[in-house]
Structure formats: structure tokens, C-alpha cells
Design a protein around this motif. Structure first.
Motif: not given
Length: 231
Positions: A22-25, A95-97, A179-190, A192-198
């Protein structure tokens, strides 16, 4: 393309059952995301989530069944362990829900957010950024990633850390404030998440100091454990 000196090789994490890695971004971390840990740090309630980053080369990557080594860092007399569930992003987005977040997750791993607590606390007192307490060399040990298809209900898994065989931290992922889902929602609003993010999702109560010679064993039920020796 030519370079003035050879570029560093990409940072990657092993994946259970695969030869591909898994390549890390980027590495995002969530602060104070368990209520009892927030309380032990002097805070209460469901405060808005906040984030900090670690450099990718801060990872100490440990293969399945192996014991990794972490050098005791400079400048600190109070190095703390923080056991965390790590989410590996396989598909980016903005802006991932929360409802759609699971389709962006590649898998999960066990990680440690090691913290030079004395340096972090001093920066807090001065109102300065505390990267020196969180984003130093070797501050992010991580074990292999388990693909999401091979996991059960991670949101109710037990999370724990033993130091020299004795319990230090023990809780459940269900006790995350966000939660994990809520964290992704908040994080992706600030960002743009990329494949490879941890995403290091936060630590439960029980953080404490470690010293040279200590053996740390971190676990999240259903995932490959993480074993680190302080040297």
C-alpha cells in the motif's frame, strides 16, 4: 526526468495476503477522539474534531509476525504511547458523506501515535504548533493493513495496548467520539482525500510513558497486531 540527487523510495505498508504493498500518500491524525482520553487531557464532551499530520517517513513499518524497533527520540524525557486504529483510504474524494465513507476505505491497520509529551505540552503553553511533539522521526509505528473485505465489524472491535505484558490501554472502537465514517466526512471537507492516505483515528485513555527496553504490543480485534521494541 532527472534529479539533482536520487529521490527517496516511496513509503509503503504491507497488505495481509498480498504481495503488492500500500503506497502512502499522507498521514492524518485525529486529536482527542475518545471521551475518556479527552478527559485525562483536560477536556470534556463531543468537541469538534481536529486534525494534525505526520510526515510519511515518520512511519515505522512492521511486517506481520515481526517485532519492529523504535529508537527512543531525542529532546524528550516523557515519551508516551497512543494506540490507534488506522484507516487506509483506497479511493479519494472531497466532501465524502459519512454514509458513503465505507466505499473509500481500503482496509485497516494497528498503529501507534508516539508523542514527546513534554515537548507537546510546552508548545501548548506557548500557543505554538506542536509538530515537534507529534511529527518527529519514527513517531508512527504501523502494522500490516488488513483489506476491508477480510474484516468484521471494526466499529465494535476491542482496541488495546500492553507494555511488557501489562495492560496500559483497553477500550472499544465504538467509544470513538467521532466514528470512522464521521471522521472521513469531516476530514474530506478540509482536504481532498487521496488513495494512499492513512488516518490515525485517535487513542483511548491510559496513555503513559515508555522507556528504552520496553516491548509494546498493540491490538485491534480482527487485525494483525503491532509489536514494537523501544531501543
Amino acid at each position: 526526468m532527472s534529479f539533482v540527487f536520487p529521490p527517496s523510495p516511496p513509503v509503503s505498508v504491507p497488505v495481509l495476503g498480498k504481495t503488492e504493498r500500500f503506497p502512502v500518500h499522507r498521514i492524518y491524525c485525529v486529536g482527542r477522539n475518545y471521551e475518556e482520553h479527552a478527559k485525562e487531557m483536560g477536556f470534556t464532551g463531543r468537541e469538534p474534531p481536529f486534525f494534525f499530520l505526520k510526515p510519511t517517513d515518520s512511519l515505522v513499518v512492521v511486517e506481520a509476525g515481526q517485532t519492529g524497533s523504535m529508537p527512543y527520540p531525542s529532546l524528550t524525557q516523557n515519551l508516551h504511547h497512543e494506540i490507534e486504529l488506522v484507516v487506509a483510504i483506497g479511493k479519494g474524494g472531497r466532501n465524502i458523506s459519512a454514509a458513503d465513507s465505507i466505499t473509500h476505505i481500503y482496509g485497516y491497520a494497528v498503529g501507534l501515535d508516539m508523542t514527546r509529551r513534554d515537548l507537546q505540552n510546552e508548545m501548548k503553553k506557548q500557543g505554538r504548533p506542536w509538530c515537534i511533539g507529534k511529527a518527529f522521526d519514527h513517531s508512527g509505528p504501523i502494522g500490516p493493513i488488513t483489506p476491508i473485505a477480510q474484516t468484521t465489524d471494526i466499529n465494535h472491535a476491542e482496541i488495546s495496548l500492553q507494555v511488557n505484558g501489562a495492560d496500559r490501554q483497553r477500550s472499544h472502537i465504538s467509544k470513538l467520539i467521532w466514528s470512522v465514517a464521521e471522521t472521513i466526512e469531516h476530514l474530506s471537507a478540509a482536504w481532498e482525500l487521496q488513495a494512499g492516505d492513512l488516518i490515525y483515528t485517535g487513542t483511548p485513555e491510559g496513555v503513559a510513558a515508555v522507556v528504552k527496553g520496553d516491548l509494546l504490543v498493540g491490538s485491534v480485534a480482527g487485525l494483525s497486531p503491532l509489536q514494537i521494541k523501544m531501543v
